[in-house]
Design a protein around this motif. Structure first.
Motif, PDB file in Angstrom:
ATOM      1  N   VAL A  63       0.860  -1.169   0.000  1.00 27.16           N
ATOM      2  CA  VAL A  63       0.000   0.000   0.000  1.00 27.16           C
ATOM      3  C   VAL A  63       0.900   1.224   0.000  1.00 27.16           C
ATOM      4  CG1 VAL A  63      -1.793   1.233   1.272  1.00 27.16           C
ATOM      5  CG2 VAL A  63      -1.750  -1.263   1.295  1.00 27.16           C
ATOM      6  N   ARG A  64       0.625   2.163  -0.886  1.00 27.04           N
ATOM      7  CA  ARG A  64       1.393   3.405  -0.950  1.00 27.04           C
ATOM      8  C   ARG A  64       0.603   4.483  -0.216  1.00 27.04           C
ATOM      9  NH1 ARG A  64       5.516   3.235  -4.453  1.00 27.04           N
ATOM     10  NH2 ARG A  64       5.569   1.623  -6.033  1.00 27.04           N
ATOM     11  N   VAL A  65       1.242   5.101   0.772  1.00 23.76           N
ATOM     12  CA  VAL A  65       0.585   6.096   1.617  1.00 23.76           C
ATOM     13  C   VAL A  65       1.431   7.366   1.636  1.00 23.76           C
ATOM     14  CG1 VAL A  65      -0.214   6.584   3.957  1.00 23.76           C
ATOM     15  CG2 VAL A  65      -0.371   4.276   3.067  1.00 23.76           C
ATOM     16  N   LYS A  66       0.770   8.530   1.454  1.00 21.94           N
ATOM     17  CA  LYS A  66       1.494   9.807   1.567  1.00 21.94           C
ATOM     18  C   LYS A  66       1.765  10.087   3.035  1.00 21.94           C
ATOM     19  CE  LYS A  66       0.454  12.534  -2.471  1.00 21.94           C
ATOM     20  NZ  LYS A  66       1.795  12.743  -2.941  1.00 21.94           N
ATOM     21  N   VAL A  67       3.036  10.370   3.347  1.00 20.49           N
ATOM     22  CA  VAL A  67       3.431  10.648   4.728  1.00 20.49           C
ATOM     23  C   VAL A  67       4.266  11.927   4.776  1.00 20.49           C
ATOM     24  CG1 VAL A  67       3.376   8.236   5.483  1.00 20.49           C
ATOM     25  CG2 VAL A  67       5.488   9.176   4.571  1.00 20.49           C
TER      26      VAL A  67
END
Length: 188
Positions: free
Chosen positions: A68-72
């Protein structure tokens, strides 16, 4: 499914059911007729950290890993760990300094546009933005009359990273650095 010819640094693929991140890609184009382009790829096993070097043809296929790609956003350092905050639900992820390797030199508090790769709610790695703005804290004095020629000098940035910059820059200036090549791009 991802083809070897479409690989980019930071992509995550499955090899024997284990997620691997692509760290380096070297493209070799043989000059003889009919020869196929070869891709020398260095993978890192995201569970054990072990390196794997493979030489692949452009049409070799790999299964995309279920990451899963998550903006952090980079929040702060907690001892030897780097703490990132999810921009959607504000949950926090901690990543060890060893897992970030050469990416540590580009992280400043509040840096956004970072993408974290999550596998079972564990951060496997991060993708930095293509460029970051950092301040020069130490460099040789500027040279009067220096132009934007190819001559450079070393400069230390706020994160401890050292890069080559043009001679006309001085301490205290903010510059843009390419996070892929690690080279000076322009003034910010």
């Amino acid at each position: 499914m991802a083809k070897a010819s479409d690989f980019k640094r930071g992509m995550v693929v499955e090899i024997n059911g284990v997620p691997h991140i692509i760290k380096q890609i070297e493209v070799r184009s043989p000059s003889s007729r009919g020869a196929t382009t070869l891709y020398k790829v260095r993978f890192n096993n995201l569970k054990t950290g072990q390196k794997l070097d493979e030489t692949l043809k452009g049409d070799d296929f790999f299964k995309d890993a279920d990451c899963v790609r998550v903006k952090v956003q980079f929040s702060y350092m907690d001892g030897e760990n780097y703490v990132f905050m999810n921009m959607e639900d504000y949950s926090q992820y901690s990543v060890g300094a060893d897992d970030l390797e050469e990416q540590k030199g580009y992280l400043t508090e509040g840096l956004e546009d970072i993408v974290a790769l999550l596998f079972d709610d564990t951060v496997l790695g991060i993708e930095l933005p293509s460029s970051v703005a950092l301040e020069i804290v130490e460099t040789a004095p500027e040279i009067k009359g220096a132009t934007a020629t190819g001559r450079t000098k070393p400069a230390r940035l706020t994160t401890g990273l050292e890069v080559q910059v043009p001679e006309y820059l001085k301490s205290g200036e903010i510059i843009k650095i390419n996070t892929v090549t690690g080279k000076f791009m322009s003034r910010a």
